[in-house]
Design an enzyme around this catalytic site. Structure first.
Site, PDB file in Angstrom:
ATOM      1  N   SER A 356       0.842  -1.189   0.000  1.00 35.72           N
ATOM      2  CA  SER A 356       0.000   0.000   0.000  1.00 35.72           C
ATOM      3  C   SER A 356       0.883   1.247   0.000  1.00 35.72           C
ATOM      4  CB  SER A 356      -0.964  -0.032   1.188  1.00 35.72           C
ATOM      5  OG  SER A 356      -1.991   0.924   1.024  1.00 35.72           O
ATOM      6  N   GLN A 402      -7.618   6.191  -6.902  1.00 33.64           N
ATOM      7  CA  GLN A 402      -6.662   7.149  -6.367  1.00 33.64           C
ATOM      8  C   GLN A 402      -5.770   7.586  -7.527  1.00 33.64           C
ATOM      9  OE1 GLN A 402      -3.279   5.672  -3.992  1.00 33.64           O
ATOM     10  NE2 GLN A 402      -3.888   7.118  -2.397  1.00 33.64           N
ATOM     11  N   GLU A 410      -3.863  13.872   0.166  1.00 35.28           N
ATOM     12  CA  GLU A 410      -3.929  12.801   1.153  1.00 35.28           C
ATOM     13  C   GLU A 410      -2.678  12.748   2.011  1.00 35.28           C
ATOM     14  OE1 GLU A 410      -4.531   7.929   1.268  1.00 35.28           O
ATOM     15  OE2 GLU A 410      -4.984   9.024  -0.578  1.00 35.28           O
ATOM     16  N   HIS A 496      -7.016  -6.280   0.634  1.00 35.99           N
ATOM     17  CA  HIS A 496      -5.855  -5.432   0.440  1.00 35.99           C
ATOM     18  C   HIS A 496      -4.713  -5.845   1.371  1.00 35.99           C
ATOM     19  CE1 HIS A 496      -3.609  -1.982  -0.754  1.00 35.99           C
ATOM     20  NE2 HIS A 496      -3.844  -1.237   0.318  1.00 35.99           N
TER      21      HIS A 496
END
Length: 561
Positions: A356, A402, A410, A496
């Site tokens: 991530s 995204q 962010e 995820h």
């Protein structure tokens, strides 16, 4: 003015000159699940969290050595970093006595760190006046030494070496100055075979030079500059913990990290340096080190970042995002390991990984240091291998993704210029065509070392964009004749950062071959199981309008030869 006063005045001037150089619920879920899985994986392992990314250093003046005996006073000269100033002309003889011999020039001082991109390095102090010879009566003082030439611009620091040396943070030096990071318009993906000058590569021997240019373009467009190595770095090892102390000019900083599963000086083992932990299964026989990202740059919305990089480099790091700062931290960990054979780490078999946000960091860590043998990027999404241009196209097609305009609000992963380009823009009108580079450059930078991209069919991550980054970057590997060192796989939708068994065989092959030095087949790792992208699949003709050249000759450095 006396010789002593003149010398003190010059020294004072040099000291003053040196002192001047992150929202939808889906995203929340993804970030939470990433943290939970990563945290669990880390907790299952021994505690190896260390207290803990080309840009410009603050060059320190090199001090010249003391001259030999003679009666002429040596002039103070402003030299290139680390080079002593030229000696002054000997004093003219006085009436009463024969002139003393001129003082010999001082020996060269230690080189200063590379200058800020495009800026001259700070001058070195000239050789100290000669002493010991009797001064002839009436003799005039010697003339001041001539100024030295300014230092060449640097983008990542380090001493000048010839290309092809290998196993250095940057194998081709000096690094080029960072160009402007935006262009008038490049609708399709920028050509990864083109130098900053506009010419294209024709031989494999020129890869390291081209790699340096691609790195400069990517830093200028996306990451911000990576700071150079510190002026001084020392490391100690005790009880599995490494303590690192650094000096940059007059500033100091330190951090620690732990090694889990290290070997010995006689039998060193491979090592994976994780970006805040890992959700990948690390094979036995491979040590682990956790890079604590907050040590080097806290993950928030602040640029300049808050952490060791800004502490040490100040305004020189004002445009550096957190990803490139974490990459700098990785480099300093490797510096320390190179100094500590007793830590039992094979410094030529180092891997990086993260998932991530940490997948974004792991890519930067591997891309910007040529001592990383294997980069393992897990579900990095935008800022990972996802192409900015393709992510925007997915957004325009109505995908929940995204992309550039969302990412700059962010966190501070990317650099200040990237943030300025996309802040306040709409998801469907992001000016991605202005970027001089795209994320396939980051994949390409890992060559001739190895990279495996482990992605997930989640709309937010941009499955087509992430796959496309791997495919486009792999063209460089193909041109270099090492296509089997770049693998890309997008697994069917799953949780995820929960590693799926479908990707295990590919991961095992890459770690066996490139970290453990074993025999394994890594060719043909090319898999796309995507159903959640509005674009359907990555269509090469839509994004690539350049050809993959046939390069003559051989690589000047091959880490797996």
């Amino acid at each position: 003015m006396s010789d002593k006063s003149r010398t003190e005045s010059v020294a004072a001037e040099l000291e003053r000159a040196s002192d001047d150089t992150q929202n939808g619920s889906r995203r929340g879920f993804l970030r939470l699940s990433a943290l939970v899985v990563t945290g669990f994986a880390t907790a299952c392992a021994s505690d190896n969290n260390g207290d803990g990314g080309a840009g410009a250093g603050n060059p320190g003046p090199g001090a010249g050595g003391k001259g030999a005996a003679g009666s002429g006073a040596t002039g103070a000269g402003a030299g290139a970093p680390g080079v002593a100033g030229a000696p002054g002309v000997a004093g003219a003889p006085g009436v009463a006595g024969a002139p003393g011999a001129a003082g010999a020039s001082g020996t060269a001082g230690a080189p200063g760190a590379g200058g800020a991109p495009g800026a001259a390095g700070a001058p070195a102090m000239g050789g100290a006046p000669a002493t010991g010879g009797a001064h002839a009566a009436g003799g005039a003082p010697g003339a001041a030494g001539a100024s030295g030439a300014p230092a060449a611009a640097g983008a990542g620091g380090g001493p000048v070496t010839v290309p092809g040396g290998g196993w250095k943070e940057n194998n081709y030096l000096p690094l080029p100055a960072l160009p402007a990071g935006t262009s008038s318009s490049i609708a399709k993906l920028p050509d990864p075979f083109k130098f900053i000058s506009g010419s294209r590569i024709s031989t494999k021997a020129d890869w390291e030079k081209l790699r340096a240019d691609l790195s400069a373009m990517l830093q200028a467009s996306v990451y911000g500059p990576k700071m150079p190595a510190p002026d001084m770095l020392t490391a100690t090892f005790s009880g599995g913990t490494v303590t690192v102390n650094m000096t940059v000019g007059s500033k100091t900083g330190s951090f620690t990290f732990k090694i889990t599963g290290g070997g010995s000086a006689a039998s060193p083992v491979p090592c994976v340096i994780t970006c805040n932990g890992s959700s990948l299964p690390i094979p036995s026989g491979i040590a682990t080190i956790t890079l604590n990202t907050d040590t080097f740059a806290k993950q928030d919305k602040s640029i300049p970042t808050n952490g060791l990089v800004t502490t040490l480099y100040g305004s020189a790091a004002a445009k550096s995002g957190s990803d490139i700062c974490w990459a700098w931290g990785l480099s300093r960990i490797i510096d320390a390991l190179e100094k500590l054979p007793e830590a039992g780490i094979n410094v030529k078999r180092i891997g990086t990984t993260g998932c991530s946000y940490a997948g974004k960091g792991a890519l930067a860590m591997g891309a910007f240091d040529e001592r990383v043998a294997l980069t393992m990027v897990q579900e990095g999404g935008s800022g990972g291998t996802a192409l900015w241009r393709v992510s925007t196209a997915e957004a325009k097609a109505g995908q929940n993704i995204q992309e550039a305009t969302e990412i700059v609000g962010e966190q501070n992963w990317e650099g200040a210029d990237f943030k300025a380009l996309f802040s306040g823009k709409g998801k469907t009108s992001a000016p991605v065509e202005k970027l001089l580079a795209d994320q396939h450059f980051a994949v390409a930078l890992c060559a001739p070392r190895a990279i495996i991209i482990l992605e997930n069919d989640i709309d937010w991550l941009g499955p087509v964009a992430t796959y496309g980054g791997g495919v486009a970057g792999r063209t460089v590997y193909e041109a270099l004749g090492i296509k089997d060192r770049c693998g890309v796989t997008v697994a069917a939708n799953h949780g995820h950062c929960s590693f799926p068994t479908s990707q295990q065989a590919a991961l095992t092959a890459f770690t066996t071959r490139f970290l453990k030095g074993g025999t394994a087949t890594t060719s043909g790792v090319d898999e796309f199981n995507g159903k959640n992208s509005k674009l359907g699949t990555f269509k090469t003709a839509d994004w690539i309008d350049w050809d993959t050249p046939t390069l003559a000759g051989a690589l000047t450095w091959d880490p797996f030869a």
